[in-house]
Design a protein around this motif. Structure first.
Motif, PDB file in Angstrom:
ATOM      1  N   GLY A 165       0.831  -1.189   0.000  1.00  0.00           N
ATOM      2  CA  GLY A 165       0.000   0.000   0.000  1.00  0.00           C
ATOM      3  C   GLY A 165       0.869   1.243   0.000  1.00  0.00           C
ATOM      4  N   LEU A 166       0.264   2.369  -0.370  1.00  0.00           N
ATOM      5  CA  LEU A 166       1.015   3.613  -0.457  1.00  0.00           C
ATOM      6  C   LEU A 166       1.507   4.065   0.909  1.00  0.00           C
ATOM      7  N   VAL A 167       0.726   3.818   1.964  1.00  0.00           N
ATOM      8  CA  VAL A 167       1.155   4.206   3.315  1.00  0.00           C
ATOM      9  C   VAL A 167       2.397   3.405   3.730  1.00  0.00           C
ATOM     10  N   GLY A 168       2.381   2.094   3.471  1.00  0.00           N
ATOM     11  CA  GLY A 168       3.546   1.274   3.795  1.00  0.00           C
ATOM     12  C   GLY A 168       4.768   1.675   2.986  1.00  0.00           C
ATOM     13  N   ALA A 169       4.561   2.008   1.696  1.00  0.00           N
ATOM     14  CA  ALA A 169       5.683   2.452   0.864  1.00  0.00           C
ATOM     15  C   ALA A 169       6.255   3.767   1.380  1.00  0.00           C
ATOM     16  N   ALA A 170       5.369   4.689   1.780  1.00  0.00           N
ATOM     17  CA  ALA A 170       5.841   5.967   2.332  1.00  0.00           C
ATOM     18  C   ALA A 170       6.621   5.742   3.621  1.00  0.00           C
ATOM     19  N   ALA A 171       6.154   4.824   4.463  1.00  0.00           N
ATOM     20  CA  ALA A 171       6.883   4.525   5.703  1.00  0.00           C
ATOM     21  C   ALA A 171       8.255   3.935   5.403  1.00  0.00           C
ATOM     22  N   ALA A 172       8.339   3.066   4.391  1.00  0.00           N
ATOM     23  CA  ALA A 172       9.620   2.453   4.035  1.00  0.00           C
ATOM     24  C   ALA A 172      10.607   3.492   3.526  1.00  0.00           C
ATOM     25  N   VAL A 173      10.156   4.390   2.657  1.00  0.00           N
ATOM     26  CA  VAL A 173      11.047   5.441   2.145  1.00  0.00           C
ATOM     27  C   VAL A 173      11.454   6.384   3.267  1.00  0.00           C
ATOM     28  N   MET A 174      10.520   6.663   4.176  1.00  0.00           N
ATOM     29  CA  MET A 174      10.809   7.559   5.290  1.00  0.00           C
ATOM     30  C   MET A 174      11.896   6.986   6.201  1.00  0.00           C
ATOM     31  N   LEU A 175      11.927   5.666   6.326  1.00  0.00           N
ATOM     32  CA  LEU A 175      12.910   5.025   7.197  1.00  0.00           C
ATOM     33  C   LEU A 175      14.341   5.253   6.730  1.00  0.00           C
ATOM     34  N   VAL A 176      14.536   5.529   5.442  1.00  0.00           N
ATOM     35  CA  VAL A 176      15.893   5.767   4.932  1.00  0.00           C
ATOM     36  C   VAL A 176      16.087   7.173   4.388  1.00  0.00           C
ATOM     37  N   ALA A 177      15.003   7.920   4.126  1.00  0.00           N
ATOM     38  CA  ALA A 177      15.148   9.242   3.513  1.00  0.00           C
ATOM     39  C   ALA A 177      15.739  10.272   4.473  1.00  0.00           C
ATOM     40  N   TRP A 178      15.601  10.057   5.782  1.00  0.00           N
ATOM     41  CA  TRP A 178      16.147  11.029   6.733  1.00  0.00           C
ATOM     42  C   TRP A 178      17.655  10.908   6.900  1.00  0.00           C
ATOM     43  N   VAL A 179      18.249   9.805   6.416  1.00  0.00           N
ATOM     44  CA  VAL A 179      19.657   9.515   6.714  1.00  0.00           C
ATOM     45  C   VAL A 179      20.616  10.540   6.102  1.00  0.00           C
ATOM     46  N   PRO A 180      20.552  10.849   4.785  1.00  0.00           N
ATOM     47  CA  PRO A 180      21.475  11.854   4.251  1.00  0.00           C
ATOM     48  C   PRO A 180      21.315  13.221   4.919  1.00  0.00           C
ATOM     49  N   LEU A 181      20.093  13.562   5.299  1.00  0.00           N
ATOM     50  CA  LEU A 181      19.869  14.839   5.973  1.00  0.00           C
ATOM     51  C   LEU A 181      20.508  14.839   7.352  1.00  0.00           C
ATOM     52  N   ALA A 182      20.442  13.697   8.043  1.00  0.00           N
ATOM     53  CA  ALA A 182      21.064  13.613   9.367  1.00  0.00           C
ATOM     54  C   ALA A 182      22.577  13.731   9.276  1.00  0.00           C
ATOM     55  N   VAL A 183      23.180  13.074   8.273  1.00  0.00           N
ATOM     56  CA  VAL A 183      24.635  13.155   8.114  1.00  0.00           C
ATOM     57  C   VAL A 183      25.053  14.573   7.743  1.00  0.00           C
ATOM     58  N   HIS A 184      24.280  15.229   6.875  1.00  0.00           N
ATOM     59  CA  HIS A 184      24.581  16.615   6.502  1.00  0.00           C
ATOM     60  C   HIS A 184      24.484  17.531   7.727  1.00  0.00           C
ATOM     61  N   ALA A 185      23.418  17.370   8.516  1.00  0.00           N
ATOM     62  CA  ALA A 185      23.262  18.185   9.721  1.00  0.00           C
ATOM     63  C   ALA A 185      24.374  17.901  10.722  1.00  0.00           C
ATOM     64  N   ARG A 186      24.768  16.643  10.845  1.00  0.00           N
ATOM     65  CA  ARG A 186      25.838  16.270  11.763  1.00  0.00           C
ATOM     66  C   ARG A 186      27.158  16.935  11.375  1.00  0.00           C
TER      67      ARG A 186
ATOM     68  N   LEU B  67       6.869  -2.226  -8.129  1.00  0.00           N
ATOM     69  CA  LEU B  67       7.013  -3.606  -7.655  1.00  0.00           C
ATOM     70  C   LEU B  67       5.726  -4.139  -7.028  1.00  0.00           C
ATOM     71  N   GLY B  68       4.669  -3.320  -7.021  1.00  0.00           N
ATOM     72  CA  GLY B  68       3.421  -3.754  -6.430  1.00  0.00           C
ATOM     73  C   GLY B  68       3.342  -3.554  -4.932  1.00  0.00           C
ATOM     74  N   LEU B  69       4.261  -2.755  -4.366  1.00  0.00           N
ATOM     75  CA  LEU B  69       4.294  -2.541  -2.919  1.00  0.00           C
ATOM     76  C   LEU B  69       3.786  -1.169  -2.520  1.00  0.00           C
ATOM     77  N   GLY B  70       3.438  -0.334  -3.474  1.00  0.00           N
ATOM     78  CA  GLY B  70       2.974   1.016  -3.167  1.00  0.00           C
ATOM     79  C   GLY B  70       1.579   1.239  -3.689  1.00  0.00           C
ATOM     80  N   ALA B  71       1.438   2.250  -4.552  1.00  0.00           N
ATOM     81  CA  ALA B  71       0.139   2.537  -5.156  1.00  0.00           C
ATOM     82  C   ALA B  71      -0.318   1.335  -5.988  1.00  0.00           C
ATOM     83  N   PRO B  72      -1.608   1.080  -6.068  1.00  0.00           N
ATOM     84  CA  PRO B  72      -2.091  -0.092  -6.814  1.00  0.00           C
ATOM     85  C   PRO B  72      -1.782   0.012  -8.297  1.00  0.00           C
ATOM     86  N   HIS B  73      -1.793  -1.143  -8.957  1.00  0.00           N
ATOM     87  CA  HIS B  73      -1.499  -1.201 -10.385  1.00  0.00           C
ATOM     88  C   HIS B  73      -2.499  -0.345 -11.160  1.00  0.00           C
TER      89      HIS B  73
END
Length: 552
Positions: A421-442, A501-507
């Motif tokens: 589902g789109l919510v699960g896909a957004a959660a998955a991307v969110m789990l890794v999308a903050w990483v470059p921003l955290a390293v830049h801020a660090r 891949l069928g894990l986000g928005a429906p076909h």
């Protein structure tokens, strides 16, 4: 967690293997015992975790549940391929970022103006390029039509050229924006004015500024290298490259968890090692200034001219007008007699392979693509700032490890728990999308803490909360927020890849990335099917990158 992966689903690993091999076979005790004996499966999670960790320390990663062969050689071979590809792509990214910014930097050395301008637009356009679309174009034109380079496989350096370009050019756009922010901040520092007043040559100042900017960007380069080890699934699939990303994706889909364990273990180690290398490289490049009050971060100047102020709004207005025009049309009506028709008065952007209006699907897809991307980007920015400003010293940590895990893999794991589902896909991307921003801020926070004004405030008795509000956040937020805006198209593409891949928005969803994925096969015959969503991502990226986030 890697060692416990076969038991995290709550089911018996022997039962998982049996169902993957034969869905019809009855999972009786005898069948399960035979599987355990064949693959040397431990009887319980505790002994399984200890056995895997002990074997990993000896270089033994177990046996594949699918082939029964040792996992170690397969992982080592895939890691070597992905390492070579990631190194080539990182070189393309760093070289491209420097070339994009070099004309503006030469002008800035002479006049003191910001580096931005046309370089910002070029960098944003590169960052908005979908890597899988670029890979398909390079394969079709350079490899197939012109016959200049190999089309697939991994037999030597020529095989790395096109995949490295497909991965490195979009990354060059991201790096150019990070490097531009670092250079603008460096131009506002006192030592630049002192060197210019002392009459030092432009060449000397240019090299010093490049070193100063690369000190901030180099951790991002190493972060990028780590991420490319596992995140190049689409590009590896297009060029049939047997790398780590394609291997782990195939292993997850086949439920070959020992192979997944081996691949993820390598990615975790790479994330830790290269994260630490990025911190060390930053300290070495900045030198004693990082510990001796030698830095005095200042607010970078804003680009001169009205264009820098009105261009983002103008681009956003054009994009909104096109989206509004699409919202007035029907996105779902199919007319097979009208399939793959070029743009006309009836269909201003043409039709797709099912005869649906491309403009209508583009407009309705904006609500999904841009809306979800904005939410993920905003949450990632908040999480990245919190993580980057939390520590008192820059050091490798959780962010560097998570960056090594590709969004596709995280998305599959999230979908296994919560369902597609789109919510699960957004959660998955969110789990890794903050990483470059955290390293830049660090990285930026480490420089602020080494500045004279910060140390003076600490000596004066200022508390941690006051320093965070008055010095750290105002100094770090503008550059990291610009970085987050530039990554908005990247986040949108990550969501689209999971939908493909069928894990986000429906076909059949009109999401922009899903439109690109559906139309890649027709890109040469009907380029208008991919032109509008690709242009939308490019305009979104340019407009987002040109927004100026003022320092308070």
């Amino acid at each position: 967690m890697v060692a416990a992966l076969p038991w995290l689903s709550g089911s018996d690993p022997a039962l998982t293997v049996l169902r993957a091999r034969s869905a019809e076979r009855e999972p009786d005790a005898e069948a399960l015992r035979a599987v355990r004996e064949e693959l040397h499966l431990p009887p319980d999670p505790v002994s399984g975790v200890l056995a895997w960790l002990g074997g990993a320390l000896r270089g033994d990663l177990g046996l594949s549940w699918v082939t029964g062969l040792p996992v170690g050689p397969t992982v080592a071979q895939a890691a070597g391929v992905s390492g070579g590809l990631a190194l080539a792509a990182s070189s393309v990214a760093l070289t491209g970022a420097v070339l994009v910014l070099l004309p503006g930097l030469r002008r800035s050395v002479a006049t003191g103006e910001p580096v931005g301008g046309r370089g910002a637009a070029v960098g944003a356009s590169l960052a908005a390029l979908p890597d899988f679309l670029l890979a398909s174009v390079l394969l079709t034109v350079v490899a197939v039509r012109w016959g200049l380079l190999p089309t697939s496989g991994w037999a030597g350096p020529p095989n790395a050229v096109l995949p490295a370009l497909a991965l490195g050019l979009p990354a060059a756009g991201l790096l150019s924006r990070v490097l531009a922010g670092a250079l603008d901040a460096a131009l506002a520092e006192g030592w630049v004015r002192a060197w210019r007043a002392a009459g030092l040559g432009r060449g000397v100042l240019l090299l010093a500024l490049l070193r100063r900017g690369v000190a901030v960007a180099l951790p991002q380069v190493l972060l990028l290298f780590t991420g490319l080890l596992g995140s190049s699934v689409a590009v590896e699939s297009v060029f049939a490259v047997p790398g780590l990303g394609a291997t782990v994706l195939a292993a997850v889909l086949a439920q070959d968890l020992p192979l997944v364990q081996g691949c993820v273990g390598v990615l975790v180690l790479a994330g830790s090692a290269l994260g630490a290398a990025g911190v060390l490289a930053h300290r070495l490049l900045v030198g004693p200034a990082l510990t001796g009050s030698g830095l005095t971060p200042a607010a970078p100047a804003e680009p001169a001219g009205r264009a820098a102020r009105w261009l983002p709004g103008a681009l956003a207005a054009v994009l909104l007008l096109v989206v509004a025009a699409g919202l007035l049309r029907d996105p779902d009506t199919m007319a097979l007699a009208e399939r793959l028709r070029p743009p006309s008065w009836a269909h201003p952007a043409g039709t797709d392979a099912l005869g649906r209006d491309v403009l209508a699907r583009f407009g309705h897809g904006a609500l999904l693509s841009v809306g979800a991307g904005l939410v993920v980007t905003a949450v990632s920015l908040a999480a990245g700032l919190a993580a980057g400003l939390a520590g008192r010293r820059a050091r490798a940590g959780v962010a560097d490890v998570l960056n090594a895990l590709p969004p596709v893999l995280v998305g599959i794991l999230v979908a296994a728990v919560a369902g597609p589902g789109l919510v699960g896909a957004a959660a998955a991307v969110m789990l890794v999308a903050w990483v470059p921003l955290a390293v830049h801020a660090r990285t930026l926070a480490a420089e602020v803490r080494a500045s004279g004004f910060y140390l003076a405030a600490v000596a004066g008795g200022a508390g941690h909360g006051w320093m965070l509000r008055r010095h750290l956040l105002p100094s770090v937020l503008p550059a990291v927020a610009r970085h987050a805006l530039v990554r908005l198209p990247h986040v949108t593409l990550a969501l689209a890849g999971l939908s493909f891949l069928g894990l986000g928005a429906p076909h059949g969803s009109p999401e922009w990335g899903a439109m690109l994925a559906e139309s890649i096969a027709y890109a040469e015959r009907a380029p208008w099917t991919v032109a509008l969503p690709a242009a939308g991502l490019a305009v979104l990226g340019v407009a987002a990158s040109l927004v100026r986030v003022q320092r308070r």
